[in-house]
Design an enzyme around this catalytic site. Structure first.
Site, mmCIF file in Angstrom:
data_model
loop_
_atom_site.group_PDB
_atom_site.id
_atom_site.type_symbol
_atom_site.label_atom_id
_atom_site.label_comp_id
_atom_site.label_asym_id
_atom_site.label_seq_id
_atom_site.Cartn_x
_atom_site.Cartn_y
_atom_site.Cartn_z
ATOM 1 C CG ASP A 56 -12.557 22.877 14.394
ATOM 2 O OD1 ASP A 56 -12.815 23.546 15.410
ATOM 3 O OD2 ASP A 56 -12.888 21.683 14.261
ATOM 4 C CG ASP A 90 -10.689 25.585 19.908
ATOM 5 O OD1 ASP A 90 -11.754 25.919 19.342
ATOM 6 O OD2 ASP A 90 -10.616 24.599 20.672
ATOM 7 C CE1 TYR A 97 -12.363 18.881 10.391
ATOM 8 C CE2 TYR A 97 -14.044 20.341 11.239
ATOM 9 C CZ TYR A 97 -12.759 19.838 11.301
ATOM 10 O OH TYR A 97 -11.889 20.272 12.257
ATOM 11 C CE LYS A 154 2.151 22.432 5.762
ATOM 12 N NZ LYS A 154 3.161 23.139 6.573
HETATM 13 C C1 LIG Z 1 -17.821 18.981 15.727
HETATM 14 C C2 LIG Z 1 -16.783 20.041 15.493
HETATM 15 C C3 LIG Z 1 -16.440 20.185 14.057
HETATM 16 C C4 LIG Z 1 -17.259 21.333 16.042
HETATM 17 C C5 LIG Z 1 -16.152 22.284 16.259
HETATM 18 O O1 LIG Z 1 -15.131 21.988 16.845
HETATM 19 C C6 LIG Z 1 -16.322 23.646 15.807
HETATM 20 O O2 LIG Z 1 -17.251 23.963 15.062
HETATM 21 O O3 LIG Z 1 -15.473 24.482 16.172
HETATM 22 MG MG LIG Z 2 -13.823 23.655 17.149
#
Ligand SMILES: CC(C)CC(=O)C(=O)O
Ligand SMILES: [Mg+2]
Ligand SMILES: NC(=O)C1=CN([C@@H]2O[C@H](COP(=O)(O)OP(=O)(O)OC[C@H]3O[C@@H](n4cnc5c(N)ncnc54)[C@H](O)[C@@H]3O)[C@@H](O)[C@H]2O)C=CC1
Length: 362
Positions: A249, A253, A143, A193
């Site tokens: 990240d 989720d 990132y 990985k």
């Molecule tokens: C802009 C993204 C890197 C933000 C995100 O998806 C997160 O921090 O989970």
């Molecule tokens: Mg995220």
């Protein structure tokens, strides 16, 4: 003692869920005699609209003057066509994380009592429950790596990002993961990985070195692709998941949804001095923004993390977490979790319930 909090509600559902966190904080302040002062600043898309840039100077100055930052979410379709570095995510959120050196991102996910049947996990697996913390490196990796960009005349022919990690960056986040595991069930699963990526090979080497300082903690390594699958198969066997920026990240989720909803996962992002930004792990949810139906619990639990880590008020943090637990175990649920749509609670009703439970001292 009084505390200064910079409030950055942002875009989409950000302001809706932030209003609920503020209600709950007000109840906690009264019950625990806290003295908190809030200053609100624009960030992200709303800042582009009001100030012409996603991270205005006043916002940054307000954050610098604060004891902690309470953050909502940024972004949305309205700003997607802007040049990448002028967009809310790359122009505000990532620079804010970099500016304060918020390398340590903690995302705690547990299957709450009363929600077992709402998890997308197979019933026999969700019955075993789970309780995981994703420890995500937040200011390095792909990132932030340079160079990054597009190449070609006119319309780009190719684009590139750079994944880069130093030993120091890996060592400091790995140390946090092992320390976190010590206060829990004593297991670190490091996600990488290493069968493909040079960064992951270095990641493994450094994690192995750090592990020697924590002989009481068990370490296992797992590839990211297998990790996403094993989380569905045996989530109860994970304790602390140590991840690079990109993999954390993705994993966060997944663990959010395993608990039933993206709207349940809180996060704390901290630097080496302990300064923190607290935000839901999800985004601005444009598909439900403005409808009053977003789940405010991730924002409310992020406020609890702020009380714990930045304000050192474990009593108030724990009271908020108990109040959230009460709502969920009593089946007081927002629309994305409620099985009976007619019984679904609004964002504001959820905030009221949790604030009342904090005030009443459950
Ligand atoms: C802009 C993204 C890197 C933000 C995100 O998806 C997160 O921090 O989970
Ligand atoms: Mg995220
Ligand atoms: N920290 C931040 O500010 C983040 C910002 N974003 C931005 O948010 C925008 C939308 O991104 P998406 O990929 O759609 O991810 P998202 O997390 O906003 O939404 C994904 C799904 O989860 C649901 N969801 C999220 N939070 C919820 C809540 N509190 N209650 C109920 N349901 C909830 C949404 O309705 C949607 O169906 C994009 O502009 C993205 O870049 C995305 C992630 C983090």
């Amino acid at each position: 003692m009084s505390y200064q909090i910079a409030v950055l509600a942002g875009d989409g559902i950000g302001p809706e869920v932030m209003a609920q966190a503020r209600k709950v904080l007000a109840a906690a302040e009264q019950r625990f005699e806290l003295n908190i002062e809030y200053s609100e600043y624009d960030i992200g898309g709303i800042a582009i609209d009001n100030h012409g840039c996603p991270l205005p100077k006043e916002t940054l100055a307000g954050c610098e003057a604060a004891d902690a930052i309470l953050f909502g979410s940024v972004g949305g379709p309205k700003w997607e066509g802007l040049p990448p570095d002028s967009q809310p995510e790359r122009g505000a959120l990532l620079p804010l994380r970099a500016h304060f050196g918020l390398f340590c991102n903690l995302r705690p996910a547990k299957l709450h009592e009363g929600l077992e049947h709402l998890s997308p996990l197979r019933a026999d697996i969700s019955a075993r429950g789970f309780d995981v913390v994703c420890v995500r490196e937040l200011t390095g990796g792909i990132y932030f790596g340079k160079p990054k960009g597009r190449q070609g005349e006119g319309e780009a022919e190719e684009a590139f990002d750079t994944m880069r990690y130093s030993r120091k960056e890996i060592r400091r986040i790995a140390t946090i993961a092992f320390e976190t595991a010590r206060g829990r069930r004593g297991k670190v699963t490091s996600v990488d990985k290493a069968n493909v990526l040079a960064c992951s090979v270095l990641w493994r080497e450094v994690v192995e070195e750090v592990a020697k300082e924590f002989p009481d903690v068990t370490l296992e390594h797992i590839y990211i692709d297998n990790a996403t699958m094993q989380l569905l198969r045996r989530p109860d066997e994970f304790d602390v998941m140590l991840c690079s920026n990109l993999f954390g990240d993705i994993i966060s989720d997944e663990i959010a949804m395993l608990t039933g909803s993206m709207g349940l996962l809180s996060s704390a992002s901290m630097n080496e001095s302990g300064f923190g930004l607290y935000e839901p792990a999800g985004g601005s949810a444009p598909d439900i923004a403005g409808k009053g139906i977003a789940n405010p619990i991730a924002q409310i639990l992020s406020a609890a993390l702020m009380l714990r880590h930045s304000l050192k008020r474990e009593d108030a943090a724990a009271a908020i977490e108990r109040a959230v637990g009460k709502a969920l175990s009593e089946g007081f649920l927002t629309g994305e979790l409620a099985t009976d749509a007619a019984a679904a609670k609004t964002t504001a009703e959820m905030g009221d319930f949790i604030a009342r439970a904090v005030a009443e001292g459950i």
